[in-house]
Scaffold this motif. Structure first.
Motif, PDB file in Angstrom:
ATOM      1  N   ASP A 149      19.263 -36.307 -52.249  1.00  0.00           N
ATOM      2  CA  ASP A 149      18.581 -36.329 -51.255  1.00  0.00           C
ATOM      3  C   ASP A 149      18.103 -37.713 -50.547  1.00  0.00           C
ATOM      4  N   VAL A 150      17.872 -38.425 -51.749  1.00  0.00           N
ATOM      5  CA  VAL A 150      17.361 -39.899 -51.308  1.00  0.00           C
ATOM      6  C   VAL A 150      18.312 -40.381 -50.559  1.00  0.00           C
ATOM      7  N   GLN A 151      19.678 -40.604 -50.816  1.00  0.00           N
ATOM      8  CA  GLN A 151      20.437 -41.182 -50.115  1.00  0.00           C
ATOM      9  C   GLN A 151      20.968 -40.594 -48.660  1.00  0.00           C
ATOM     10  N   ALA A 152      20.587 -39.161 -48.866  1.00  0.00           N
ATOM     11  CA  ALA A 152      20.822 -38.615 -47.292  1.00  0.00           C
ATOM     12  C   ALA A 152      19.748 -39.042 -46.587  1.00  0.00           C
ATOM     13  N   CYS A 153      18.398 -39.240 -46.917  1.00  0.00           N
ATOM     14  CA  CYS A 153      17.294 -39.598 -46.038  1.00  0.00           C
ATOM     15  C   CYS A 153      17.519 -41.117 -45.626  1.00  0.00           C
ATOM     16  N   ARG A 154      17.958 -42.005 -46.588  1.00  0.00           N
ATOM     17  CA  ARG A 154      18.465 -43.318 -46.134  1.00  0.00           C
ATOM     18  C   ARG A 154      19.335 -43.506 -45.153  1.00  0.00           C
ATOM     19  N   HIS A 155      20.445 -42.355 -45.346  1.00  0.00           N
ATOM     20  CA  HIS A 155      21.235 -42.504 -44.374  1.00  0.00           C
ATOM     21  C   HIS A 155      21.050 -42.177 -42.758  1.00  0.00           C
ATOM     22  N   ARG A 156      19.989 -41.080 -42.851  1.00  0.00           N
ATOM     23  CA  ARG A 156      19.729 -40.761 -41.553  1.00  0.00           C
ATOM     24  C   ARG A 156      18.738 -41.936 -40.846  1.00  0.00           C
ATOM     25  N   ILE A 157      18.087 -42.401 -41.649  1.00  0.00           N
ATOM     26  CA  ILE A 157      17.192 -43.340 -41.111  1.00  0.00           C
ATOM     27  C   ILE A 157      17.889 -44.874 -40.732  1.00  0.00           C
ATOM     28  N   LEU A 277      17.718 -51.928 -34.346  1.00  0.00           N
ATOM     29  CA  LEU A 277      16.590 -52.307 -35.131  1.00  0.00           C
ATOM     30  C   LEU A 277      16.983 -52.413 -36.484  1.00  0.00           C
ATOM     31  N   LYS A 278      17.981 -51.766 -36.970  1.00  0.00           N
ATOM     32  CA  LYS A 278      18.345 -52.169 -38.465  1.00  0.00           C
ATOM     33  C   LYS A 278      18.562 -53.376 -38.766  1.00  0.00           C
ATOM     34  N   ASP A 279      19.381 -54.170 -37.584  1.00  0.00           N
ATOM     35  CA  ASP A 279      19.594 -55.638 -37.902  1.00  0.00           C
ATOM     36  C   ASP A 279      18.239 -56.558 -37.686  1.00  0.00           C
ATOM     37  N   VAL A 280      17.153 -56.073 -36.878  1.00  0.00           N
ATOM     38  CA  VAL A 280      16.014 -56.559 -36.906  1.00  0.00           C
ATOM     39  C   VAL A 280      15.225 -56.673 -38.184  1.00  0.00           C
ATOM     40  N   THR A 281      15.285 -55.326 -38.603  1.00  0.00           N
ATOM     41  CA  THR A 281      14.825 -55.039 -39.924  1.00  0.00           C
ATOM     42  C   THR A 281      15.174 -55.750 -40.947  1.00  0.00           C
ATOM     43  N   LEU A 282      16.289 -56.142 -41.270  1.00  0.00           N
ATOM     44  CA  LEU A 282      16.970 -56.867 -42.474  1.00  0.00           C
ATOM     45  C   LEU A 282      16.692 -58.126 -42.071  1.00  0.00           C
ATOM     46  N   LYS A 283      16.584 -58.685 -41.057  1.00  0.00           N
ATOM     47  CA  LYS A 283      16.200 -60.122 -40.656  1.00  0.00           C
ATOM     48  C   LYS A 283      14.707 -60.347 -41.167  1.00  0.00           C
ATOM     49  N   SER A 330      12.867 -31.823 -42.948  1.00  0.00           N
ATOM     50  CA  SER A 330      14.447 -31.882 -43.343  1.00  0.00           C
ATOM     51  C   SER A 330      14.757 -33.157 -44.140  1.00  0.00           C
ATOM     52  N   LEU A 331      13.863 -33.956 -44.203  1.00  0.00           N
ATOM     53  CA  LEU A 331      13.621 -35.223 -45.199  1.00  0.00           C
ATOM     54  C   LEU A 331      12.568 -35.093 -46.328  1.00  0.00           C
ATOM     55  N   PRO A 332      13.091 -34.432 -47.360  1.00  0.00           N
ATOM     56  CA  PRO A 332      12.152 -34.127 -48.402  1.00  0.00           C
ATOM     57  C   PRO A 332      11.577 -35.319 -49.064  1.00  0.00           C
ATOM     58  N   VAL A 333      12.235 -36.377 -49.076  1.00  0.00           N
ATOM     59  CA  VAL A 333      11.733 -37.662 -49.524  1.00  0.00           C
ATOM     60  C   VAL A 333      10.268 -37.953 -49.008  1.00  0.00           C
ATOM     61  N   LEU A 334      10.183 -37.753 -47.544  1.00  0.00           N
ATOM     62  CA  LEU A 334       8.845 -38.128 -47.003  1.00  0.00           C
ATOM     63  C   LEU A 334       7.949 -37.322 -47.397  1.00  0.00           C
ATOM     64  N   GLN A 335       7.986 -36.073 -48.136  1.00  0.00           N
ATOM     65  CA  GLN A 335       6.774 -35.272 -48.708  1.00  0.00           C
ATOM     66  C   GLN A 335       6.409 -35.373 -49.940  1.00  0.00           C
ATOM     67  N   LEU A 336       6.974 -36.702 -50.722  1.00  0.00           N
ATOM     68  CA  LEU A 336       6.663 -36.681 -51.981  1.00  0.00           C
ATOM     69  C   LEU A 336       5.785 -37.766 -52.051  1.00  0.00           C
ATOM     70  N   PRO A 337       4.660 -37.436 -52.942  1.00  0.00           N
ATOM     71  CA  PRO A 337       3.625 -38.568 -53.316  1.00  0.00           C
ATOM     72  C   PRO A 337       4.239 -39.857 -53.645  1.00  0.00           C
ATOM     73  N   ILE A 338       3.226 -40.854 -53.141  1.00  0.00           N
ATOM     74  CA  ILE A 338       3.785 -42.299 -53.386  1.00  0.00           C
ATOM     75  C   ILE A 338       4.122 -42.658 -54.947  1.00  0.00           C
ATOM     76  N   TYR A 339       3.239 -42.017 -55.547  1.00  0.00           N
ATOM     77  CA  TYR A 339       3.289 -42.533 -57.149  1.00  0.00           C
ATOM     78  C   TYR A 339       4.737 -41.980 -57.646  1.00  0.00           C
ATOM     79  N   ALA A 340       5.493 -40.993 -57.135  1.00  0.00           N
ATOM     80  CA  ALA A 340       6.408 -40.429 -57.509  1.00  0.00           C
ATOM     81  C   ALA A 340       7.907 -41.076 -57.130  1.00  0.00           C
ATOM     82  N   MET A 341       7.602 -42.511 -56.744  1.00  0.00           N
ATOM     83  CA  MET A 341       8.733 -43.225 -56.397  1.00  0.00           C
ATOM     84  C   MET A 341       8.716 -44.605 -56.730  1.00  0.00           C
TER      85      MET A 341
END
Length: 488
Positions: A149-157, A277-283, A330-341
């Motif tokens: 699920d983490v990898q799927a979320c990262r892929h969509r973003i 925007l991905k390239d800008v973010t990485l820069k 549809s992105l369960p990662v976004l619903q996780l509390p921040i202490y859990a990651m």
């Protein structure tokens, strides 16, 4: 408990839990107290876990602990006295009467434990708070998420960022301030202060292009240089010392010179209007800068460049939140509390070691110590706390521009306190207690989506993680932390 008879248990607690499946479980003590801790078999009775007061319900304390599935015992330490909750399952154990629960390997439907209003001292509790207290039961695990699920979320973003360009960051109207490299440093300092900005791109008219950025970090280094008795830069020289001369001197200070002893020019990190925007973010992430100028060059030889915008992680995150807000389910990662990651920098807890010390200061600390800490710890801000480590304010690199008022930078920075420096940027009639409103805070239990939405607000670069009620600092989560996690 936690006396000499606990030594053997403490030793046993050092057994590794590697490979053990752990579940975040929320514990609640609804009977009040000044300080409340919890300990149990889930941490081998080796640690006192502090419980946080629930906002709006001063008698309710909560804490989240990672436990393995199976049967467990626990007790509460309330104002120095060991107690158990009579309304929860309990039994006589090795340490007297202890509460018990069973953590199941999968969430199950169990009866919810409703907090009695008479326990809450007949205080007014809104339905939202009552729901939050009762919705998480003792033996019901919080949502877990798989690596898939983490990898799927990262892929969509990643796909979203790659499909959108820097041009989409441009506001309908706005202005961008640029400085000429031949401006005196002092004048540039005052311009940034008057415009309320922390940095500006630099234009070299002789070269006909943008050549760099002047930021608050430059002024921090200049003030530290002024305070250095061996410095060649004097306060009077700020009147005539140009930005270009400072950048050259900075290169010598950092030993960025070639074999002939000449300063090595640094290339401007910028983005084109059509860059995704991905390239800008990485820069931004890879260069460690706060912004990158968005520059459009109408000709192939890059002549007559047009400065369109200053791209920041905050603006990019705003695009993400706007797009994913209504499909976050549809992105369960976004619903996780921040202490859990693995997100943010946290104050080390009892028994933990930290490779990166967490920086905090008292308001009476000298400004020079704050500037040194910003540079040495390589952080953009430092929480200012009281004797109980409760958040009072925050000192950021950008606050340095406030010293332009009344030429305060000419004062001895060892004699000026952080509190005095922060007051320069505030209305003198504003009570100090009101200053904490400018501190952007969050709770460890806030979801990643909620944190992202807060960080997407203009001018916000980090959130201080605090305990509910006490505002005791637990950590800091920044824009950089969020994007490093989202992009893996």
């Amino acid at each position: 408990m936690f006396a000499s008879d606990m030594n053997s248990v403490r030793e046993a607690s050092r057994v590794t839990t590697a490979g053990m499946m752990l579940f975040p479980i929320q514990f609640t003590w609804p009977y009040g107290g000044r300080s409340v801790f919890i300990s149990g078999s889930f941490n081998r009775w080796a640690e006192l876990v502090p419980m946080s007061q629930v906002e709006g319900a001063p008698n309710v304390f909560q804490a989240v602990c990672a436990v393995s599935h199976g049967c467990h015992e626990y007790k509460f330490l309330v104002d120095g006295e060991w107690r158990h909750d009579e309304r929860q399952p309990h039994k006589n154990g090795e340490y007297g009467i202890v509460n018990t629960f069973e953590a199941l390997p999968v969430p199950v439907e169990v009866a919810q434990v409703q907090p009695r209003l008479d326990v809450l001292n007949s205080m007014e509790v809104d339905t939202g708070l009552t729901h939050r207290i009762s919705a998480v039961t003792l033996n019901q695990a919080m949502p877990r998420i798989s690596e898939e699920d983490v990898q799927a979320c990262r892929h969509r973003i990643s796909v979203f960022l790659a499909a959108h360009t820097a041009y989409e960051l441009l506001p309908e109207s706005g202005k961008v301030v640029a400085l000429d490299v031949n401006l005196p440093v002092k004048q540039a300092f005052h311009i940034l202060s008057e415009q309320g900005i922390a940095l500006a791109p630099l234009w070299d008219n002789c070269k006909g292009k943008f050549v760099g950025v002047l930021s608050a970090s430059d002024f921090i280094l200049i003030l530290r240089e002024l305070g250095n008795h061996g410095s060649n830069l004097t306060e009077e020289e700020l009147e005539t010392h140009t930005i270009s001369a400072w950048k050259e001197g900075k290169a010598y200070m950092n030993r960025q010179v070639d074999g002939h002893g000449r300063p090595i020019p640094k290339h401007l990190i910028y983005a084109g209007s059509c860059d995704n925007l991905k390239d800008v973010t990485l820069k931004i992430l890879q260069s460690g800068v706060a912004i990158v100028p968005v520059i459009h060059s109408p000709s192939e030889d890059c002549s007559f460049p047009q400065l369109l915008h200053l791209a920041s992680l905050s603006g990019i995150l705003k695009c993400l939140c706007r797009y994913f807000k209504h499909c976050s389910d549809s992105l369960p990662v976004l619903q996780l509390p921040i202490y859990a990651m693995p997100l943010g920098t946290w104050v080390p807890r009892i028994g933990e070691s930290s490779s990166r010390p967490f920086a905090m200061l008292r308001p009476t600390a000298s400004l020079s110590s704050a500037l040194n800490m910003l540079v040495q710890a390589r952080v953009s801000s430092i929480p200012i706390v009281d004797d109980n480590d409760s958040l009072l304010d925050i000192y950021s690199r950008s606050d340095i521009t406030a010293l332009a008022k009344g030429r305060a930078y000419t004062h001895n920075l060892n004699e000026m306190t952080v509190y005095q420096a922060l007051q320069l940027g505030q209305d003198s009639n504003t009570p100090y207690e009101m200053r904490s409103q400018r501190c952007q805070m969050c709770l460890r239990t806030d979801t990643l989506l909620k944190v992202m939405e807060q960080l997407a607000n203009p001018g916000v670069r980090r959130l201080v993680i605090v305990e509910a009620g006490s505002n005791r600092v637990e950590g800091v989560v920044s824009l950089t932390d969020v994007f490093r996690f989202l992009l893996g």
